[in-house]
Motif scaffolding. Structure first.
Motif, mmCIF file in Angstrom:
data_model
loop_
_atom_site.group_PDB
_atom_site.id
_atom_site.type_symbol
_atom_site.label_atom_id
_atom_site.label_comp_id
_atom_site.label_asym_id
_atom_site.label_seq_id
_atom_site.Cartn_x
_atom_site.Cartn_y
_atom_site.Cartn_z
ATOM 1 N N SER A 21 0.741 -1.200 0.176
ATOM 2 C CA SER A 21 -0.056 -0.009 -0.137
ATOM 3 C C SER A 21 0.877 1.211 0.013
ATOM 4 O O SER A 21 0.468 2.136 -0.569
ATOM 5 C CB SER A 21 -1.044 -0.004 1.301
ATOM 6 O OG SER A 21 -0.264 -0.140 2.227
ATOM 7 N N ALA A 22 2.164 1.163 0.586
ATOM 8 C CA ALA A 22 2.973 2.450 0.592
ATOM 9 C C ALA A 22 3.484 2.497 -0.891
ATOM 10 O O ALA A 22 3.474 3.847 -1.383
ATOM 11 C CB ALA A 22 4.128 2.084 1.736
ATOM 12 N N LYS A 23 3.807 1.621 -1.463
ATOM 13 C CA LYS A 23 4.320 1.689 -2.767
ATOM 14 C C LYS A 23 3.277 2.361 -3.760
ATOM 15 O O LYS A 23 3.307 3.113 -4.545
ATOM 16 C CB LYS A 23 4.783 0.237 -3.469
ATOM 17 C CG LYS A 23 5.949 -0.058 -2.858
ATOM 18 C CD LYS A 23 6.482 -1.505 -3.390
ATOM 19 C CE LYS A 23 7.886 -2.021 -2.852
ATOM 20 N NZ LYS A 23 8.409 -3.318 -3.360
ATOM 21 N N GLY A 24 2.062 1.894 -3.513
ATOM 22 C CA GLY A 24 0.844 2.525 -4.189
ATOM 23 C C GLY A 24 0.521 3.883 -4.131
ATOM 24 O O GLY A 24 0.499 4.749 -5.010
ATOM 25 N N LEU A 25 0.700 4.335 -2.900
ATOM 26 C CA LEU A 25 0.773 5.929 -2.333
ATOM 27 C C LEU A 25 1.930 6.438 -3.081
ATOM 28 O O LEU A 25 1.662 7.821 -3.511
ATOM 29 C CB LEU A 25 0.334 5.938 -0.987
ATOM 30 C CG LEU A 25 -1.086 5.511 -0.405
ATOM 31 C CD1 LEU A 25 -1.114 5.450 0.954
ATOM 32 C CD2 LEU A 25 -2.233 6.297 -1.039
ATOM 33 N N SER A 26 2.928 5.917 -2.889
ATOM 34 C CA SER A 26 4.172 6.580 -3.416
ATOM 35 C C SER A 26 4.226 6.948 -4.875
ATOM 36 O O SER A 26 4.670 7.978 -5.274
ATOM 37 C CB SER A 26 5.472 5.817 -2.900
ATOM 38 O OG SER A 26 6.609 6.166 -3.479
ATOM 39 N N TYR A 27 3.640 5.877 -5.684
ATOM 40 C CA TYR A 27 3.494 6.187 -7.073
ATOM 41 C C TYR A 27 2.583 7.406 -7.310
ATOM 42 O O TYR A 27 2.982 8.231 -8.147
ATOM 43 C CB TYR A 27 2.747 4.676 -7.485
ATOM 44 C CG TYR A 27 2.595 4.985 -9.201
ATOM 45 C CD1 TYR A 27 3.724 4.977 -10.114
ATOM 46 C CD2 TYR A 27 1.418 5.153 -9.439
ATOM 47 C CE1 TYR A 27 3.503 5.091 -11.530
ATOM 48 C CE2 TYR A 27 0.850 5.563 -10.903
ATOM 49 C CZ TYR A 27 2.043 5.185 -11.847
ATOM 50 O OH TYR A 27 1.614 5.332 -13.425
ATOM 51 N N LEU A 28 1.514 7.480 -6.730
ATOM 52 C CA LEU A 28 0.136 8.546 -6.656
ATOM 53 C C LEU A 28 1.274 9.890 -6.544
ATOM 54 O O LEU A 28 0.984 10.682 -7.383
ATOM 55 C CB LEU A 28 -0.745 8.391 -5.830
ATOM 56 C CG LEU A 28 -1.653 7.147 -6.048
ATOM 57 C CD1 LEU A 28 -2.943 7.252 -5.044
ATOM 58 C CD2 LEU A 28 -2.187 7.391 -7.655
ATOM 59 N N HIS A 29 2.079 9.978 -5.458
ATOM 60 C CA HIS A 29 2.751 11.276 -5.023
ATOM 61 C C HIS A 29 3.873 11.571 -5.840
ATOM 62 O O HIS A 29 4.170 12.765 -5.996
ATOM 63 C CB HIS A 29 2.960 11.167 -3.530
ATOM 64 C CG HIS A 29 1.716 11.205 -2.539
ATOM 65 N ND1 HIS A 29 1.839 10.664 -1.348
ATOM 66 C CD2 HIS A 29 0.459 10.932 -2.865
ATOM 67 C CE1 HIS A 29 0.735 10.704 -0.444
ATOM 68 N NE2 HIS A 29 0.013 10.847 -1.734
ATOM 69 N N ASP A 30 4.428 10.514 -6.374
ATOM 70 C CA ASP A 30 5.847 10.814 -6.885
ATOM 71 C C ASP A 30 6.090 10.576 -8.060
ATOM 72 O O ASP A 30 7.128 10.813 -8.898
ATOM 73 C CB ASP A 30 7.231 10.313 -6.092
ATOM 74 C CG ASP A 30 6.937 10.664 -4.480
ATOM 75 O OD1 ASP A 30 6.869 12.036 -4.206
ATOM 76 O OD2 ASP A 30 7.099 9.587 -3.572
ATOM 77 N N HIS A 31 5.139 9.748 -8.707
ATOM 78 C CA HIS A 31 5.418 9.410 -10.267
ATOM 79 C C HIS A 31 4.159 9.680 -11.095
ATOM 80 O O HIS A 31 4.299 9.361 -12.457
ATOM 81 C CB HIS A 31 5.743 7.835 -10.154
ATOM 82 C CG HIS A 31 6.784 7.526 -9.469
ATOM 83 N ND1 HIS A 31 8.133 7.620 -9.844
ATOM 84 C CD2 HIS A 31 7.282 6.815 -8.211
ATOM 85 C CE1 HIS A 31 9.225 7.102 -8.994
ATOM 86 N NE2 HIS A 31 8.217 6.817 -7.770
#
Length: 617
Positions: free
Chosen positions: A400-410
């Motif tokens: 879930s952290a990777k999914g949110l990181s994608y939304l925020h940073d990629h």
């Protein structure tokens, strides 16, 4: 008066019975391998209670939706008795026979969709009486004969498609047909006329447009006269003005924000797709969910219900159905969810397979997550289903952290989810975490530090600054993630009024801080784990959750940092740094309180000595 009411009621019942008989006649003439017409039984009730039939307030049939239903057989002339019918959709079936001329009696018809069948014979001349018709699609059949001149009298016609048939003769080039594109008649080899570019037998050849001759090569008397020069200047000026306007309009169209694609009506293009999204018909999803059976409900939200369904190809899906009495917020949530899902693709983000927009329905189609949501697995799992073990919980935290990181940073622009919580973290067959429900998500430019909106979300996951000021940023998602992480560790809700009975803190965050301060880590862990965990592996996750839920958004880590910490990089240093800061902060607060105490005591002593001096006077 009573007599008039009885007459009106009797008239209404007679009309419904007549329309029911007409539709039942159609059903009797069709083969229905998937039983989509099972409810079409006059003994059950009037046709307004049947599936795929829509009625108005007077119980008169206004819509029949039977597209892509694998029906075969022939149409019946009794359909002409549906006097208030506005939409007749029988596309993509195996219907044979001819188009009944009685369809010309449907003078309220707006849309007639019979494309992708095996219909033969001529186009009835009677269709010219359908003066309200906007959409006429008869393509991909085996129609023959000439195109009736009567169709040119339908001035309301906007969409006409007669392509891929066996039509012959001239294509009318007057009336409403003057606005129709040649593609509407494509693949009818025996059609002719100016629209097709093929001359009809016995008519003069179709003239080609005259070649462009530059003005400078033409010589005529008086060309160099002042009048000619003025005329040339005016023409050139007009041409330049027109070109400037055209360029300006093109630039405006490019810069103008594009409207949401879902404003396109279903009747305009029922096959419309956006990127990887498919547009489903309402019939497909009704069949898939057994007409939205209560037995198929997977969950209920503020604006919607989610149903389990099975598509025609056997794929199991989750169908999110917006409530019919939806508010503006519900409609905006639907639009945001489609828009965001069309922009993002990631292993840990729930993919949207498609959607359905109908005059009465808004539906979203997702792959069905075999193991439900984190919230479901923590608190509502069936008795024989084992609890989530510790390695799985840590894998969920990382995914879930990777999914949110994608939304925020990629993503460009970056996307703020705004509704991160355990019920929106879904689990596939391998218990891999997938972030879902983008109904509240908003894109945000990278130069923006936050956006100010009306506070939305779920109590317990809402960051302090968002709850009080409406300022939303990626750090509000981080706070919500930290709350979800505590829920994953403890098995408890972020906000639980039942804890008052135990004299505990209502907020999970305060409850965890208390036990961590007392070094009672065993009191924090979900009892369902049955001691199948190691303290030294649990404590780092608790520390990370507390770092994510700090009061100041500036002190919270970014989601990309959270991912690295979960992978073993930097958590210990960050925790020590925060502890030192907390220690300094506590010391500062203690010094401030001591100074305040001394100040008040000194002030009190001065006032005590001053009182007798006053009475001396």
């Amino acid at each position: 008066m009573v007599w008039m009411i009885l007459v009106a009621h009797s008239s209404s019942n007679t009309s419904a019975s007549m329309e029911g008989d007409a539709l039942y006649s159609l059903r009797s003439n069709l083969l229905d391998p998937n039983n989509v017409l099972q409810s079409w039984d006059p003994a059950v009730g009037n046709p307004c209670t049947w599936f795929h039939v829509t009625c108005n307030s007077e119980n008169s049939v206004t819509r029949v939706d039977l597209g892509n239903a694998a029906l075969s057989g022939e149409l019946v002339p009794e359909l002409g008795q549906l006097k208030n019918l506005q939409h007749l959709k029988l596309f993509s079936n195996n219907i044979t026979g001819q188009i009944p001329s009685a369809l010309g009696n449907l003078t309220n018809l707006v849309s007639l969709d019979l494309y992708l069948n095996s219909i033969t014979g001529p186009i009835p001349d009677s269709l010219g009486k359908l003066t309200k018709l906007i959409f006429l699609r008869l393509s991909n059949n085996s129609l023959s004969g000439q195109i009736p001149m009567s169709l040119t009298a339908i001035m309301s016609l906007e969409v006409l498609d007669l392509s891929n048939n066996r039509l012959s003769g001239p294509v009318p080039d007057n009336g409403s047909f003057s606005l129709v594109t040649p593609i509407s008649f494509a693949n009818n080899s025996d059609l002719c006329g100016p629209v097709t570019g093929k001359p009809c037998p016995g008519s003069p050849p179709i003239a080609s447009p005259p070649p462009f001759v530059p003005r400078a090569t033409v010589s005529s008397p008086g060309e160099n006269s002042p009048t000619a020069a003025i005329a040339g200047g005016v023409a050139a000026g007009a041409a330049l003005l027109f070109a400037a306007l055209a360029v300006g309009f093109a630039y405006w169209r490019q810069r103008k924000p594009r409207g949401y694609f879902f404003d396109v009506a279903e009747d305009k293009d029922p096959e419309v797709q956006l990127g990887q999204l498919k547009r489903f018909s309402l019939l497909e999803l009704q069949v898939a969910t057994n007409n939205f059976s209560e037995e198929n409900i997977l969950g209920i939200g503020g604006f919607s219900k989610v149903y389990k369904g099975r598509l025609a190809d056997g794929t199991v899906v989750a169908v999110k159905r917006l409530k019919k009495n939806r508010t503006r917020d519900g409609e905006l949530e639907f639009q945001a969810e489609v828009k965001i899902n069309s922009m993002v693709v990631h292993r840990h983000l729930l993919p949207l397979r498609g959607f359905c927009m109908d005059p009465t329905e808004r539906l979203l189609v997702y792959p069905c997550m075999a193991n439900g949501s984190v919230a479901l697995r923590l608190r509502e799992r069936p008795p024989l289903v084992p609890p989530l073990d510790w390695p799985t919980r840590k894998r969920i935290a990382l995914g879930s952290a990777k999914g949110l990181s994608y939304l925020h940073d990629h993503c460009h622009p970056k996307i703020i989810h705004r509704d991160v919580k355990a019920s929106n973290i879904l689990l596939d067959e391998e218990f891999e975490a997938v972030v879902g429900d983008f109904g509240l998500a908003i894109p945000m430019d990278y130069e923006d530090t936050h956006v100010t909106t009306t506070a939305h979300g779920t109590i317990g996951y809402i960051a302090p600054e968002y709850f009080t000021t409406g300022k939303s940023s990626e750090k509000t998602d981080v706070f919500a993630y930290g709350s979800m992480l505590l829920e994953l560790i403890t098995g408890r809700r972020p906000l639980d009024l039942a804890r008052l009975a135990e004299a505990d803190d209502v907020m999970l965050l305060d409850w965890v801080r208390g036990f961590l301060k007392e070094k009672k880590l065993d009191m924090l862990v979900d009892p369902d784990l049955l001691d199948n965990y190691i303290d030294i592996k649990v404590e780092p996750l608790v520390q990370l959750a507390l770092l994510c839920t700090q009061g100041s958004p500036l002190e919270r880590p970014k989601m990309s940092q959270v991912v690295r910490m979960l992978e073993g990089d930097g958590l210990e240093e960050k925790w020590e740094e925060w502890q030192e800061g907390e220690s300094v902060h506590r010391e500062g607060v203690a010094v401030h309180q001591e100074v305040e105490r001394i100040h008040h005591e000194t002030l009190f002593e001065r006032e005590s000595f001053a009182i007798p001096k006053i009475f001396m006077f």
